[in-house]
Scaffold this motif. Structure first.
Motif, PDB file in Angstrom:
ATOM      1  N   GLY A  93       0.813  -1.279  -0.056  1.00 41.51           N
ATOM      2  CA  GLY A  93       0.072  -0.053  -0.003  1.00 41.51           C
ATOM      3  C   GLY A  93       1.015   1.270  -0.072  1.00 41.51           C
ATOM      4  N   LEU A  94       1.842   1.362   0.691  1.00 39.24           N
ATOM      5  CA  LEU A  94       2.959   2.396   0.769  1.00 39.24           C
ATOM      6  C   LEU A  94       3.571   2.539  -0.546  1.00 39.24           C
ATOM      7  CD1 LEU A  94       4.073   4.378   3.053  1.00 39.24           C
ATOM      8  CD2 LEU A  94       6.302   3.010   2.393  1.00 39.24           C
ATOM      9  N   LEU A  95       3.862   1.337  -1.234  1.00 36.06           N
ATOM     10  CA  LEU A  95       4.958   1.645  -2.445  1.00 36.06           C
ATOM     11  C   LEU A  95       3.711   2.173  -3.606  1.00 36.06           C
ATOM     12  CD1 LEU A  95       6.649  -1.899  -2.713  1.00 36.06           C
ATOM     13  CD2 LEU A  95       7.613   0.475  -2.443  1.00 36.06           C
ATOM     14  N   ARG A  96       2.366   1.924  -3.606  1.00 43.93           N
ATOM     15  CA  ARG A  96       1.316   2.286  -4.674  1.00 43.93           C
ATOM     16  C   ARG A  96       1.314   3.630  -4.173  1.00 43.93           C
ATOM     17  NH1 ARG A  96      -1.134  -2.791  -3.848  1.00 43.93           N
ATOM     18  NH2 ARG A  96      -2.461  -1.954  -2.159  1.00 43.93           N
ATOM     19  N   ARG A  97       1.274   4.436  -3.379  1.00 43.70           N
ATOM     20  CA  ARG A  97       0.973   5.525  -2.767  1.00 43.70           C
ATOM     21  C   ARG A  97       1.980   6.740  -3.049  1.00 43.70           C
ATOM     22  NH1 ARG A  97      -2.389   2.228  -0.088  1.00 43.70           N
ATOM     23  NH2 ARG A  97      -4.445   3.083   0.284  1.00 43.70           N
ATOM     24  N   LEU A  98       3.013   6.353  -2.674  1.00 48.28           N
ATOM     25  CA  LEU A  98       4.156   7.482  -2.525  1.00 48.28           C
ATOM     26  C   LEU A  98       5.042   7.657  -3.897  1.00 48.28           C
ATOM     27  CD1 LEU A  98       5.877   6.790   0.997  1.00 48.28           C
ATOM     28  CD2 LEU A  98       3.572   8.094   0.490  1.00 48.28           C
ATOM     29  N   GLU A  99       5.396   8.793  -4.154  1.00 51.26           N
ATOM     30  CA  GLU A  99       6.217   9.256  -5.168  1.00 51.26           C
ATOM     31  C   GLU A  99       7.623   8.996  -4.625  1.00 51.26           C
ATOM     32  OE1 GLU A  99       5.306  10.785  -7.729  1.00 51.26           O
ATOM     33  OE2 GLU A  99       3.057  10.585  -7.226  1.00 51.26           O
ATOM     34  N   PRO A 100       8.568   8.858  -5.677  1.00 57.29           N
ATOM     35  CA  PRO A 100       9.974   8.525  -5.330  1.00 57.29           C
ATOM     36  C   PRO A 100      10.616   9.125  -4.383  1.00 57.29           C
ATOM     37  CG  PRO A 100       9.645   8.599  -7.562  1.00 57.29           C
ATOM     38  CD  PRO A 100       8.332   9.125  -6.982  1.00 57.29           C
ATOM     39  N   ASP A 101      10.437  10.591  -4.283  1.00 60.15           N
ATOM     40  CA  ASP A 101      11.189  11.423  -2.975  1.00 60.15           C
ATOM     41  C   ASP A 101      10.436  11.131  -1.623  1.00 60.15           C
ATOM     42  OD1 ASP A 101       9.047  12.679  -3.889  1.00 60.15           O
ATOM     43  OD2 ASP A 101       9.714  14.693  -3.377  1.00 60.15           O
ATOM     44  N   GLU A 102       9.176  10.957  -1.721  1.00 58.32           N
ATOM     45  CA  GLU A 102       8.570  10.658  -0.530  1.00 58.32           C
ATOM     46  C   GLU A 102       8.745   9.292   0.080  1.00 58.32           C
ATOM     47  OE1 GLU A 102       4.177  12.916  -1.536  1.00 58.32           O
ATOM     48  OE2 GLU A 102       4.510  10.957  -1.710  1.00 58.32           O
ATOM     49  N   LEU A 103       8.956   8.188  -0.996  1.00 62.33           N
ATOM     50  CA  LEU A 103       9.478   6.947  -0.498  1.00 62.33           C
ATOM     51  C   LEU A 103      11.074   7.071   0.188  1.00 62.33           C
ATOM     52  CD1 LEU A 103       9.165   3.741  -0.393  1.00 62.33           C
ATOM     53  CD2 LEU A 103      10.146   3.736  -2.681  1.00 62.33           C
ATOM     54  N   GLU A 104      11.631   7.668  -0.598  1.00 68.12           N
ATOM     55  CA  GLU A 104      13.412   7.746   0.041  1.00 68.12           C
ATOM     56  C   GLU A 104      13.115   8.589   1.389  1.00 68.12           C
ATOM     57  OE1 GLU A 104      16.960   9.659  -2.205  1.00 68.12           O
ATOM     58  OE2 GLU A 104      15.699  11.047  -1.739  1.00 68.12           O
ATOM     59  N   GLY A 105      12.250   9.457   1.537  1.00 70.14           N
ATOM     60  CA  GLY A 105      12.234  10.171   3.110  1.00 70.14           C
ATOM     61  C   GLY A 105      11.765   8.849   3.996  1.00 70.14           C
ATOM     62  N   VAL A 106      10.744   8.256   3.647  1.00 69.54           N
ATOM     63  CA  VAL A 106      10.215   7.246   4.561  1.00 69.54           C
ATOM     64  C   VAL A 106      11.438   6.101   4.876  1.00 69.54           C
ATOM     65  CG1 VAL A 106       8.755   5.362   4.910  1.00 69.54           C
ATOM     66  CG2 VAL A 106       7.988   7.520   4.025  1.00 69.54           C
ATOM     67  N   LEU A 107      12.241   5.817   3.818  1.00 68.83           N
ATOM     68  CA  LEU A 107      13.195   4.714   3.977  1.00 68.83           C
ATOM     69  C   LEU A 107      14.222   5.362   4.806  1.00 68.83           C
ATOM     70  CD1 LEU A 107      13.050   2.987   0.556  1.00 68.83           C
ATOM     71  CD2 LEU A 107      12.532   1.913   2.626  1.00 68.83           C
ATOM     72  N   ALA A 108      14.737   6.590   4.614  1.00 71.75           N
ATOM     73  CA  ALA A 108      15.776   7.368   5.298  1.00 71.75           C
ATOM     74  C   ALA A 108      15.328   7.265   6.849  1.00 71.75           C
ATOM     75  CB  ALA A 108      16.194   8.670   4.823  1.00 71.75           C
ATOM     76  N   HIS A 109      14.068   7.688   7.153  1.00 72.34           N
ATOM     77  CA  HIS A 109      13.645   7.536   8.717  1.00 72.34           C
ATOM     78  C   HIS A 109      13.880   6.155   9.192  1.00 72.34           C
ATOM     79  CE1 HIS A 109      10.612   8.099  11.820  1.00 72.34           C
ATOM     80  NE2 HIS A 109      10.571   6.898  11.694  1.00 72.34           N
ATOM     81  N   GLU A 110      13.577   5.081   8.347  1.00 76.37           N
ATOM     82  CA  GLU A 110      13.531   3.726   9.072  1.00 76.37           C
ATOM     83  C   GLU A 110      15.109   3.318   8.996  1.00 76.37           C
ATOM     84  OE1 GLU A 110      11.186   1.992  10.117  1.00 76.37           O
ATOM     85  OE2 GLU A 110       9.536   3.436   9.520  1.00 76.37           O
ATOM     86  N   LEU A 111      16.002   3.726   8.102  1.00 73.72           N
ATOM     87  CA  LEU A 111      17.305   3.346   8.181  1.00 73.72           C
ATOM     88  C   LEU A 111      18.054   4.021   9.437  1.00 73.72           C
ATOM     89  CD1 LEU A 111      18.504   3.425   4.286  1.00 73.72           C
ATOM     90  CD2 LEU A 111      18.349   1.475   5.877  1.00 73.72           C
ATOM     91  N   SER A 112      17.495   5.263   9.903  1.00 75.61           N
ATOM     92  CA  SER A 112      17.993   5.852  10.914  1.00 75.61           C
ATOM     93  C   SER A 112      17.815   4.964  12.053  1.00 75.61           C
ATOM     94  CB  SER A 112      17.286   7.262  11.157  1.00 75.61           C
ATOM     95  OG  SER A 112      17.546   7.763  12.425  1.00 75.61           O
ATOM     96  N   HIS A 113      16.469   4.280  12.083  1.00 78.02           N
ATOM     97  CA  HIS A 113      16.213   3.422  13.413  1.00 78.02           C
ATOM     98  C   HIS A 113      17.256   2.281  13.395  1.00 78.02           C
ATOM     99  CE1 HIS A 113      12.569   5.013  14.835  1.00 78.02           C
ATOM    100  NE2 HIS A 113      11.746   4.946  13.722  1.00 78.02           N
TER     101      HIS A 113
END
Length: 310
Positions: free
Chosen positions: A124-144
């Motif tokens: 559901g996330l992959l279908r909704r987000l633009e590339p830069d938005e997905l990058e922001g979310v993944l950067a957040h998770e990689l910080s964890h």
């Protein structure tokens, strides 16, 4: 671990104070057990076993519970490409990449360290987000992952697990052995149950405080890594709004795992129980990202309080 994720000193101080309170609570609790019980070692051993299982197998447990599966580059090249770029910029090992077949748009990271980490996103996330938005979310998770947040919260939750087990142990020991115990023993077990219940509640609240600090720290670190806090703010706004439209039944299933998620599944009453929340409010997160944008010389994210006259 050496990486290029930037830290926030203010949040670090807050988390240090919270962990200190955890340690103080733990010492007081163990002291009370030693004073009141003769068989507390058994409870400690059992609780330590739970801690070990949760710590060493956190990635497998989380993936199984949230229906995630490890995916290879050939299956999800775009997703792997974003993770590759972010890991290169952050100078950190690449975690395993997983996808959960869920309509709810969300993401989570798990694993005791970078070598045993998993970053998972929902379809559901992959279908909704633009590339830069997905990058922001993944950067957040990689910080964890980089800051070992799963390990920190697992260790912090040990006190609550121990207190909960002591309550059960004291209750069942008193209930099934009540006819063979004198009044003094009954008083001791009642005191132990009361102390353990209080410690459990305090531990529960401290974990929520710690979790909220970790989420703000991950937002900040992820935004600084990508240099686009507005993209992360856009993803937060979009995901939070879309989660509110997910069927209530699906949200109830997901709420048990809120502490893992990028943004929690709050259902139709998001304002209830904020004090017990695992995440800061959307407004707090957007405001922080707006301030970061100003720091970077960018326009503040729409809806943030940054840049307003004080």
């Amino acid at each position: 671990m050496s990486n290029r994720f930037r830290s926030d000193r203010r949040l670090t101080v807050r988390m240090t104070v919270t962990l200190f309170l955890f340690g103080l609570l733990y010492v007081l609790f163990v002291a009370a057990l030693i004073a009141l019980l003769k068989s507390w070692v058994l409870v400690l051993v059992v609780a330590a076993g739970f801690l070990a299982v949760q710590y060493w197998y956190a990635d497998r447990i989380a993936l199984y519970a949230m229906r995630g599966r490890i995916v290879e580059r050939e299956e999800y090249p775009r997703l792997h490409g974003v993770v590759d770029r972010l890991c290169a910029v952050a100078d950190m090992p690449k975690p395993r990449v997983a996808v959960a077949d869920m309509e709810m748009p969300n993401a989570f990271a798990t694993g005791r360290n970078a070598d045993h980490a998993v970053v998972c996103v929902t379809t559901g996330l992959l279908r909704r987000l633009e590339p830069d938005e997905l990058e922001g979310v993944l950067a957040h998770e990689l910080s964890h992952v980089a800051h070992r947040d799963v390990a920190v919260l697992t260790i912090a939750s040990f006190l609550g697990v121990l207190a909960g087990l002591v309550v059960r142990f004291a209750f069942y020991s008193h209930m099934f052995g009540g006819g063979r115990r004198d009044q003094n023993t009954a008083v001791v077990f009642s005191v132990v149950m009361g102390i353990s219940a209080a410690v459990y509640v305090l531990s529960f609240l401290l974990i929520r405080v710690l979790s909220r600090y970790r989420e703000l720290a991950a937002d900040r670190a992820g935004a600084l890594l990508t240099g686009r806090p507005s993209a992360l703010a856009s993803a937060l706004t979009k995901v939070t709004g879309d989660i509110a439209r997910i069927p209530t039944r699906d949200l109830r299933t997901s709420q048990a795992f809120n502490a893992f998620y990028f943004t929690p599944a709050l259902g139709r009453h998001p304002h209830l129980g904020r004090f017990f929340a695992t995440h800061p409010t959307l407004e707090q997160r957007i405001d922080q990202l707006g301030r970061i944008a100003v720091e970077l010389g960018q326009p503040a994210a729409p809806g943030s309080g940054a840049g307003k006259a004080g």
